[in-house]
Design an enzyme around this catalytic site. Structure first.
Site, PDB file in Angstrom:
ATOM      1  N   ARG A  68       0.974  -1.367   0.087  1.00  0.00           N
ATOM      2  CA  ARG A  68      -0.069  -0.033   0.000  1.00  0.00           C
ATOM      3  C   ARG A  68       0.847   1.347  -0.008  1.00  0.00           C
ATOM      4  NH1 ARG A  68      -1.957   2.073   4.267  1.00  0.00           N
ATOM      5  NH2 ARG A  68      -2.405   0.281   5.553  1.00  0.00           N
ATOM      6  N   TYR A 121     -15.190  16.622 -16.641  1.00  0.00           N
ATOM      7  CA  TYR A 121     -15.505  15.003 -16.504  1.00  0.00           C
ATOM      8  C   TYR A 121     -16.575  14.914 -15.812  1.00  0.00           C
ATOM      9  CZ  TYR A 121     -15.232  10.169 -16.384  1.00  0.00           C
ATOM     10  OH  TYR A 121     -15.507   8.916 -16.384  1.00  0.00           O
ATOM     11  N   ASP A 204      -6.215  18.783 -15.340  1.00  0.00           N
ATOM     12  CA  ASP A 204      -6.673  17.305 -15.881  1.00  0.00           C
ATOM     13  C   ASP A 204      -6.243  17.165 -17.197  1.00  0.00           C
ATOM     14  OD1 ASP A 204      -7.735  15.060 -17.098  1.00  0.00           O
ATOM     15  OD2 ASP A 204      -9.582  14.978 -15.844  1.00  0.00           O
ATOM     16  N   LYS A 229      -7.031   5.817 -20.111  1.00  0.00           N
ATOM     17  CA  LYS A 229      -7.161   6.347 -21.666  1.00  0.00           C
ATOM     18  C   LYS A 229      -5.930   6.130 -22.353  1.00  0.00           C
ATOM     19  CE  LYS A 229     -11.330   7.266 -19.695  1.00  0.00           C
ATOM     20  NZ  LYS A 229     -11.489   8.430 -19.037  1.00  0.00           N
TER      21      LYS A 229
END
Ligand SMILES: *Cc1c(COP(=O)(O)O)cnc(C)c1O
Length: 428
Positions: A68, A121, A204, A229
């Site tokens: 983690r 988005y 972004d 993407k």
């Protein structure tokens, strides 16, 4: 002689030492939750660094503790992602949304003001207008056509100007390719920063990055990706990333440690493989997209094409486009003559191009923003942003462009046939 390698030359080897993995030319998948310390003293030293209990010694490296916190696949991927954006550090997440929400949570506290660009988005928009609103974060949305003085006025009139703490941009905007000036936003961040408070600027960069756009050089502090993407690029994984200066990424990584939303070793390994062909894929996609956009621009059934290389000569948007981007990209939206009915006939007739949301992958995809990706946007906002029923969004892949144009031509013919039939029915 000193020679600086290009990122595409380093994507196969950078940050990986074969001698630590039996000489394997590729990093294995480190499918392990925890790491064995050689001694208790070593374990103690690793934790001191991880928890910032003391400064790193000159030759000391952060040791592996627990997946983690760190894992070789995660670390190699983060080192390679830094190269494209010329960033000093990166943090990889299990999704683009977890990268975005972690940044918003780290840089905004109840009572703060967020300035964000819209359209943004859908998931980001929802997080701003529901979760952040509920915990008392104020927000102001700006659009691509607004100039700096208009935005400054909106901030001053909000009553929360002294609380501005984050500017969040998404450019080019989805699905209209509207372009926002990052340098202007950086100037605004400076106006509202002082010695006690820095206003951070996050961008972004999913729609153009990281090959065609590097927001850090225009003044951004944080660059965010949905690695689902282009970076992943094969529609087979979900992931996200944030890159920037070491100091800001340290804050993002600390919160990630406690939210536990880092990417898994397996996802990181897939992304490492994807990065090797990132530039090849994106360049092929853009070459195809230019052909498709120019074809659409000449088609009688098309009213308008939203693609940066077709921006009006001499316009403000074109000037920003030329400064900020090195390619028009591979996302093409267009308005058809007609409305939802025509758009749906078109979408239903496509054979090679698949009807699906998401973008940036090797295969071409088509979708209807008004009823799909942007279904949650209010009718007033749809009108304001130009997301109408006649809009179709294409994500162009690496196929032969002639086959894409063949597919699009056939789908338009079906639309024309339907219209002819309707005209006949009207006459009879
Ligand atoms: C897809 C996307 C996101 C969300 O990323 P996920 O990986 O789906 O969580 C954020 N921003 C943009 C611009 C996107 O296209």
């Amino acid at each position: 002689m000193k020679h600086r390698m290009h990122p595409e030359s380093l994507m196969m080897t950078y940050g990986y030492k074969p001698e630590l993995s039996e000489g394997a030319v590729k990093p294995p998948i480190f499918q392990t939750s925890t790491f064995v310390f050689k001694t208790a003293e070593e374990g103690k030293a690793h934790f001191e660094l991880a928890y910032g209990l003391r400064e790193k010694e000159l030759s000391e490296e952060q040791g592996l503790i627990y997946s983690r916190i760190n894992n070789p696949n995660l670390e190699i991927l983060e080192d390679r992602l830094c190269l494209w954006d010329k960033a000093s550090d990166a943090a990889v997440f299990e999704s683009g949304m977890s990268a975005i929400s972690t940044v918003l949570l780290e840089f905004l506290k109840p009572g703060d003001l967020l300035l964000y660009s819209s359209p943004t988005y859908g998931g980001t928009d929802h997080f701003i207008h529901h979760y952040l609103k509920d915990i008392g974060v104020h927000s102001i949305g700006i659009t691509a056509d607004m100039e700096q003085d208009e935005i400054v006025r909106a901030i001053d009139q909000s009553g929360y100007a002294d609380k501005l703490s984050l500017i969040y941009l998404e450019t080019p905007a989805n699905p209209t390719n509207a372009i926002i000036d990052i340098e202007m936003a950086s100037d605004i961040a400076k106006i509202y920063s002082n010695e006690n408070k820095k206003v951070h600027l996050a961008v972004d960069n999913t729609y153009m990055g990281p090959i065609w756009s590097q927001p850090l050089k225009h003044g951004a502090d944080l660059v965010i990706y949905s690695a689902t993407k282009y970076i992943g690029g094969h529609s087979d994984l979900i992931a996200g990333a944030v890159v920037g200066h070491y100091d800001v990424i340290k804050r993002v990584k600390t919160l990630r440690t406690f939210l536990g939303n880092m990417a898994s070793p397996n996802t990181c390994w897939l992304l490492l493989r994807s990065l090797e062909t990132l530039k090849l894929r994106m360049e092929a996609q853009a070459r195809n997209a230019i052909m498709v956009a120019e074809f659409l621009n000449e088609h009688p059934l098309v009213e308008k094409v939203y693609y940066p290389s077709l921006l009006k000569e001499g316009s403000r948007a074109q000037k920003i486009y030329r400064r900020q981007y090195t390619s028009p990209g591979a996302m093409v939206s267009f308005d058809m003559r007609g409305g939802e009915k025509e758009a749906f006939v078109f979408l239903n007739q496509l054979k090679l191009i698949k009807l699906a949301v998401s973008l940036g992958s090797t295969e071409s995809l088509a979708q209807h923003p008004a009823t799909m990706t942007h279904a949650g946007v209010s009718p007033e906002d749809k009108l304001k942003f130009g997301i109408s029923d006649k809009m179709v969004r294409l994500s162009i892949g690496v196929e032969n462009y002639k086959d894409l144009i063949w597919d699009i031509t056939n789908a338009f013919e079906a639309v024309a046939k339907m219209e002819q039939l309707e005209d006949l029915n009207l006459m009879s």
